[in-house]
Design a protein around this motif. Structure first.
Motif, short mmCIF file in Angstrom:
data_model
loop_
_atom_site.label_atom_id
_atom_site.label_comp_id
_atom_site.label_asym_id
_atom_site.label_seq_id
_atom_site.Cartn_x
_atom_site.Cartn_y
_atom_site.Cartn_z
N THR A 67 0.86 -1.18 0.00
CA THR A 67 0.00 0.00 0.00
C THR A 67 0.90 1.23 0.00
OG1 THR A 67 -0.21 -0.20 2.41
CG2 THR A 67 -2.00 -1.06 1.07
N ILE A 68 0.61 2.15 -0.90
CA ILE A 68 1.46 3.32 -1.13
C ILE A 68 0.68 4.56 -0.71
CG2 ILE A 68 2.70 4.64 -2.87
CD1 ILE A 68 2.85 1.81 -4.35
N GLY A 74 -2.97 9.68 -4.98
CA GLY A 74 -3.25 8.49 -4.18
C GLY A 74 -3.79 8.86 -2.82
N ILE A 75 -3.99 7.85 -2.01
CA ILE A 75 -4.54 8.06 -0.67
C ILE A 75 -3.54 8.82 0.19
CG2 ILE A 75 -3.75 5.90 0.38
CD1 ILE A 75 -6.72 5.68 1.49
N GLY A 76 -4.04 9.68 1.05
CA GLY A 76 -3.17 10.47 1.91
C GLY A 76 -2.49 9.63 2.98
N ALA A 77 -1.36 10.13 3.45
CA ALA A 77 -0.59 9.43 4.48
C ALA A 77 -1.09 9.84 5.86
CB ALA A 77 0.90 9.76 4.32
N GLU A 78 -2.23 9.26 6.22
CA GLU A 78 -2.87 9.52 7.51
C GLU A 78 -3.24 8.20 8.15
OE1 GLU A 78 -6.13 12.15 6.70
OE2 GLU A 78 -4.84 13.54 5.60
N VAL A 79 -3.15 8.14 9.45
CA VAL A 79 -3.40 6.89 10.18
C VAL A 79 -4.81 6.36 9.89
CG1 VAL A 79 -3.57 5.85 12.47
CG2 VAL A 79 -1.71 7.43 11.96
N ALA A 104 5.47 7.78 1.42
CA ALA A 104 6.30 8.59 0.52
C ALA A 104 6.83 9.84 1.21
CB ALA A 104 5.49 8.99 -0.71
N GLY A 105 8.06 10.17 0.86
CA GLY A 105 8.66 11.42 1.32
C GLY A 105 8.73 11.53 2.83
N ARG A 106 8.29 12.68 3.34
CA ARG A 106 8.40 12.94 4.78
C ARG A 106 7.54 12.00 5.62
NH1 ARG A 106 4.15 16.16 6.78
NH2 ARG A 106 2.82 17.00 5.15
N HIS A 107 6.66 11.26 4.98
CA HIS A 107 5.77 10.34 5.69
C HIS A 107 6.38 8.96 5.90
CE1 HIS A 107 2.73 13.36 4.98
NE2 HIS A 107 2.97 13.29 3.69
N GLN A 108 7.56 8.72 5.32
CA GLN A 108 8.13 7.38 5.28
C GLN A 108 8.18 6.72 6.66
OE1 GLN A 108 12.27 7.05 3.99
NE2 GLN A 108 11.80 5.11 3.03
N GLU A 127 14.32 5.53 -2.79
CA GLU A 127 13.26 5.62 -3.80
C GLU A 127 12.01 6.24 -3.20
OE1 GLU A 127 10.46 2.74 -6.59
OE2 GLU A 127 12.01 1.83 -5.36
N ASP A 128 11.79 6.01 -1.90
CA ASP A 128 10.56 6.45 -1.24
C ASP A 128 10.72 7.78 -0.51
OD1 ASP A 128 9.72 3.97 -2.11
OD2 ASP A 128 9.97 3.03 -0.16
N GLY A 129 11.87 8.01 0.05
CA GLY A 129 12.12 9.25 0.79
C GLY A 129 13.61 9.50 0.90
N LEU A 130 14.02 10.75 0.79
CA LEU A 130 15.44 11.09 0.77
C LEU A 130 16.01 11.41 2.15
CD1 LEU A 130 15.47 13.39 -2.39
CD2 LEU A 130 16.11 10.97 -2.22
N PHE A 131 15.15 11.56 3.13
CA PHE A 131 15.59 12.05 4.43
C PHE A 131 15.61 10.96 5.48
CE2 PHE A 131 14.42 15.77 2.10
CZ PHE A 131 15.35 16.72 2.50
N LEU A 132 16.50 11.14 6.45
CA LEU A 132 16.57 10.26 7.60
C LEU A 132 15.75 10.86 8.74
CD1 LEU A 132 17.96 7.60 8.30
CD2 LEU A 132 19.76 8.92 9.37
N GLY A 133 15.63 12.16 8.74
CA GLY A 133 14.86 12.91 9.73
C GLY A 133 14.69 14.32 9.21
#
Length: 179
Positions: A67-68, A74-79, A104-108, A127-133
């Motif tokens: 699930t992406i 696409g669907i939002g990154a919400e609980v 994706a991104g900051r939601h990873q 591929e999914d997110g560039l940041f560690l924090g």
């Protein structure tokens, strides 16, 4: 050099995956290659499509469902959306699937941590997110893997070994492919 023009092209060039395309992949390509597919769901309707093909006998368990969440269109990154995806997949697919989440991104890390607590497998990578924090670029995929391993360990959740993963997903392993 190619990234910005490619991303801009997604505004005007749709990604098309017709039912005829899907059926070709499930019948012809799968039989010709012996491949196991990852089934991606960017929204709730994709779960209904997958259930249709499972009921038709064109998809065989174990299904690996990714699930992406958090991408445009696409669907939002919400609980709440994560819980809805999971309950819908449970109802439509029963025990025939293994579930993983891509935030994706900051939601990873937020989305995969919540999903892991809900019983999912997790996926990280550049591929999914560039940041560690916040404000800190990851130097490698390995750095992201180490972070999620620490999080999962703190939550007393086990990490699958490569052999465990092959067993869970019904994969044959490198020693049984013609490479």
């Amino acid at each position: 050099d190619w990234e910005k023009p490619y991303l801009e092209s997604t505004r005007t060039e749709p990604f098309v995956s017709t039912f005829a395309d899907i059926e070709h992949m499930l019948t012809d390509v799968r039989k010709q290659t012996g491949s196991r597919f990852e089934y991606e769901a960017y929204d709730i309707g994709h779960l209904y499509t997958l259930a249709y093909y499972l009921d038709a006998g064109l998809v065989e368990p174990p299904i690996f469902l990714q699930t992406i969440m958090g991408v445009m269109g696409g669907i939002g990154a919400e609980v709440e959306h994560l819980a809805h995806l999971k309950s819908t997949a449970d109802r439509l697919l029963g025990d025939s699937y293994e579930w993983s989440v891509l935030g994706a991104g900051r939601h990873q890390f937020n989305m995969i941590t919540v999903s892991a607590v809900m019983g999912s497998h997790v996926r990280v990578g550049l591929e999914d997110g560039l940041f560690l924090g916040r404000g800190r670029l990851a130097e490698s995929n390995a750095e992201q893997v180490a972070k999620i391993r620490r999080i999962l360990a703190e939550l007393s959740l086990e990490v699958a070994t490569p052999d465990d993963t092959r067993r869970i997903l019904g994969l044959k392993g490198l020693d049984q492919v013609g490479w």
